[in-house]
Design a protein around this motif. Structure first.
Motif, mmCIF file in Angstrom:
data_model
loop_
_atom_site.group_PDB
_atom_site.id
_atom_site.type_symbol
_atom_site.label_atom_id
_atom_site.label_comp_id
_atom_site.label_asym_id
_atom_site.label_seq_id
_atom_site.Cartn_x
_atom_site.Cartn_y
_atom_site.Cartn_z
ATOM 1 N N VAL A 85 -0.930 4.204 8.183
ATOM 2 C CA VAL A 85 0.219 4.781 7.476
ATOM 3 C C VAL A 85 -0.324 5.944 6.654
ATOM 4 O O VAL A 85 -0.689 5.793 5.487
ATOM 5 C CB VAL A 85 0.907 3.729 6.588
ATOM 6 N N ARG A 86 -0.393 7.108 7.260
ATOM 7 C CA ARG A 86 -1.133 8.241 6.698
ATOM 8 C C ARG A 86 -0.542 8.754 5.380
ATOM 9 O O ARG A 86 -1.240 9.346 4.581
ATOM 10 C CB ARG A 86 -1.161 9.384 7.727
ATOM 11 N N GLN A 87 0.773 8.553 5.177
ATOM 12 C CA GLN A 87 1.378 9.112 3.971
ATOM 13 C C GLN A 87 1.088 8.272 2.733
ATOM 14 O O GLN A 87 1.484 8.634 1.624
ATOM 15 C CB GLN A 87 2.897 9.259 4.137
ATOM 16 N N ARG A 88 0.395 7.162 2.901
ATOM 17 C CA ARG A 88 0.076 6.289 1.777
ATOM 18 C C ARG A 88 -1.350 6.490 1.308
ATOM 19 O O ARG A 88 -2.222 6.917 2.067
ATOM 20 C CB ARG A 88 0.295 4.828 2.175
ATOM 21 N N SER A 89 -1.602 6.146 0.039
ATOM 22 C CA SER A 89 -2.949 6.245 -0.525
ATOM 23 C C SER A 89 -3.275 4.945 -1.243
ATOM 24 O O SER A 89 -2.371 4.175 -1.595
ATOM 25 C CB SER A 89 -3.026 7.421 -1.507
ATOM 26 N N PRO A 90 -4.563 4.647 -1.490
ATOM 27 C CA PRO A 90 -4.931 3.396 -2.171
ATOM 28 C C PRO A 90 -4.291 3.248 -3.540
ATOM 29 O O PRO A 90 -4.135 2.128 -4.036
ATOM 30 C CB PRO A 90 -6.456 3.502 -2.272
ATOM 31 N N GLY A 91 -3.918 4.368 -4.161
ATOM 32 C CA GLY A 91 -3.330 4.293 -5.497
ATOM 33 C C GLY A 91 -1.846 4.029 -5.522
ATOM 34 O O GLY A 91 -1.233 4.066 -6.599
ATOM 35 N N THR A 92 -1.244 3.723 -4.344
ATOM 36 C CA THR A 92 0.216 3.503 -4.299
ATOM 37 C C THR A 92 0.555 2.198 -3.595
ATOM 38 O O THR A 92 1.091 2.194 -2.480
ATOM 39 C CB THR A 92 0.915 4.674 -3.585
ATOM 40 N N PRO A 93 0.245 1.060 -4.196
ATOM 41 C CA PRO A 93 0.620 -0.213 -3.564
ATOM 42 C C PRO A 93 2.132 -0.404 -3.544
ATOM 43 O O PRO A 93 2.863 0.159 -4.366
ATOM 44 C CB PRO A 93 -0.063 -1.258 -4.454
ATOM 45 N N SER A 94 2.577 -1.220 -2.607
ATOM 46 C CA SER A 94 4.007 -1.544 -2.530
ATOM 47 C C SER A 94 4.390 -2.568 -3.594
ATOM 48 O O SER A 94 5.478 -2.497 -4.179
ATOM 49 C CB SER A 94 4.341 -2.098 -1.144
ATOM 50 N N HIS A 95 3.506 -3.524 -3.842
ATOM 51 C CA HIS A 95 3.716 -4.566 -4.846
ATOM 52 C C HIS A 95 2.354 -4.925 -5.432
ATOM 53 O O HIS A 95 1.315 -4.603 -4.845
ATOM 54 C CB HIS A 95 4.364 -5.816 -4.238
ATOM 55 N N VAL A 96 2.375 -5.618 -6.546
ATOM 56 C CA VAL A 96 1.149 -6.169 -7.126
ATOM 57 C C VAL A 96 1.311 -7.680 -7.206
ATOM 58 O O VAL A 96 2.324 -8.176 -7.719
ATOM 59 C CB VAL A 96 0.871 -5.573 -8.527
ATOM 60 N N LEU A 97 0.316 -8.391 -6.680
ATOM 61 C CA LEU A 97 0.324 -9.847 -6.688
ATOM 62 C C LEU A 97 -0.555 -10.344 -7.828
ATOM 63 O O LEU A 97 -1.650 -9.825 -8.049
ATOM 64 C CB LEU A 97 -0.190 -10.389 -5.353
ATOM 65 N N VAL A 98 -0.082 -11.356 -8.540
ATOM 66 C CA VAL A 98 -0.783 -11.868 -9.714
ATOM 67 C C VAL A 98 -0.942 -13.371 -9.582
ATOM 68 O O VAL A 98 0.012 -14.079 -9.232
ATOM 69 C CB VAL A 98 -0.014 -11.527 -11.009
ATOM 70 N N ASP A 99 -2.150 -13.860 -9.868
ATOM 71 C CA ASP A 99 -2.428 -15.291 -9.910
ATOM 72 C C ASP A 99 -2.771 -15.699 -11.333
ATOM 73 O O ASP A 99 -3.470 -14.948 -12.050
ATOM 74 C CB ASP A 99 -3.603 -15.636 -8.985
#
Length: 391
Positions: A209-223
């Motif tokens: 998915v070329r238009q995405r970068s590591p700094g733009t997650p879709s969600h953040v998961l927390v434990d």
């Protein structure tokens, strides 16, 4: 049937005998109730399949808390988050770990079959604790570049072929013109907006998915740390992230919000609700017409019952007997036809259509109540009949 109704009622089954006397009218009424039941069953089946798909789409990952964009109504929509949200979350007391979740879609073009739209899930290789039951123990395998886990239940995919995928026997194919190899598999299934899914590492996701970068997650998961209560941490995260365009929920609440959104805000959900109401209305109208016609045809007979001393509740019981018999006789073929339609839809769409006991009982009770309502409406005329006026 006479013996059954006589044992249940403790008297001669007058209502059943009246219905049986007009066989064509009885057949039309049973067919109408069966059609109404079938219509309700199909609408509820579509709703159940839609809810099942929504819940299953969360199976490749797990978490205690999910932080999503404020405008994300489903797993796949909404803008992306800033990675700083994850760092601010992990700094909170009671939080044991946090990880970015990336979600996107790619196209898999294959010869002789339609192109498939695949939903892609990505987690960093070190975030193994966030791997869901569907992919548990396999996240390490996709840490190598352009390696993936393939959904064996993807539409138009041979599950036997897909299940062969392993590090020793990689299955190579192309998505969006990029070569990728499946070295493992899991089972999730197609959805209303996708034909299957892949699980990859975050680095492979960036290549797909070329238009995405590591700094733009879709969600953040927390434990959370062991023994830490969920509600106070959610409250603290909401306060900490108040200036961020995010919403903080438990994963279970995020799933329920998605289900409710599909049922109430998406046009298909409204159409399903209208279909259920239409089915109930059809059943009520048909049974009412049959019973009202029968009451009018036997008005002198009911007046005779009153004249020889039978009470009004007894006369009403005859009408309700007819209504309940129509409910039972119409429900059974409606259930059979709906089960066959479920099987056809499941085969044609690869979606989870199945008849369950709770839905069957709910529709049966609804059919009884609808037919009882029709009987009550049809019997209103009986309250005012006067034998002296009819004879």
């Amino acid at each position: 049937m006479n013996w059954i109704t006589q044992r249940l009622l403790g008297r001669l089954p007058i209502g059943w005998l009246q219905l049986r006397h007009h066989r064509a009218r009885l057949a039309a009424a049973v067919a109408g109730v069966a059609f109404a039941n079938m219509l309700v069953f199909v609408q509820l089946g579509i709703a159940s399949a839609m809810n099942g798909v929504v819940r299953t789409s969360y199976s490749p990952f797990r978490a205690d808390i999910m932080i999503s964009p404020a405008n994300a109504n489903t797993l796949t929509d909404g803008v992306t988050l800033a990675r700083r949200v994850m760092y601010r979350a992990i700094a909170q007391p009671g939080v044991a770990a946090a990880a970015p979740l990336y979600v996107g879609q790619v196209t898999w073009k294959r010869p002789n079959v339609p192109a498939a739209s695949l939903i892609v899930y990505a987690l960093p290789p070190e975030a193994k604790r966030f791997a869901g039951p569907a992919v548990a123990g396999q996240l390490d395998a996709v840490s190598a570049p352009m390696r993936t886990l393939l959904d064996v239940l993807s539409r138009d995919v041979d599950p036997v072929w897909a299940a062969r995928a392993s590090p020793d026997i990689p299955l190579e194919f192309e998505v969006d013109g990029k070569a990728i190899a499946a070295i493992g598999s899991y089972a999730m299934g197609a959805g209303f907006g996708w034909d299957g899914s892949l699980v990859v590492s975050d680095q492979t996701f960036m290549r797909l998915v070329r238009q995405r970068s590591p700094g733009t997650p879709s969600h953040v998961l927390v434990d959370l740390a062991p023994g830490v209560a969920l509600a106070p941490v959610i409250a603290r995260l909401r306060a900490t992230l108040a200036n961020e365009p995010v919403k903080v929920r438990s994963l279970a609440q995020a799933i329920e919000d998605n289900v409710n959104f599909q049922a109430t805000e998406v046009p298909m959900g409204s159409i399903i609700g209208a279909g259920v109401l239409l089915g109930l209305l059809v059943g009520v109208v048909i049974v009412y017409q049959v019973l009202a016609t029968d009451v009018a045809a036997h008005l002198r007979d009911y007046a005779t019952f009153k004249a020889i001393g039978y009470s009004h509740p007894f006369i009403l019981s005859v009408v309700f007997e007819q209504a309940l018999i129509l409910a039972v006789l119409g429900f059974l073929p409606g259930l059979a036809v709906a089960s066959a339609i479920y099987a056809l839809l499941a085969h044609a769409t690869d979606l989870p259509f199945s008849m369950d006991l709770w839905r069957s009982l709910s529709v049966f009770v609804g059919t009884l109540l609808a037919c009882a309502l029709s009987g009550a409406l049809a019997a209103r005329r009986l309250r005012s009949i006067d034998p002296a006026e009819l004879f």
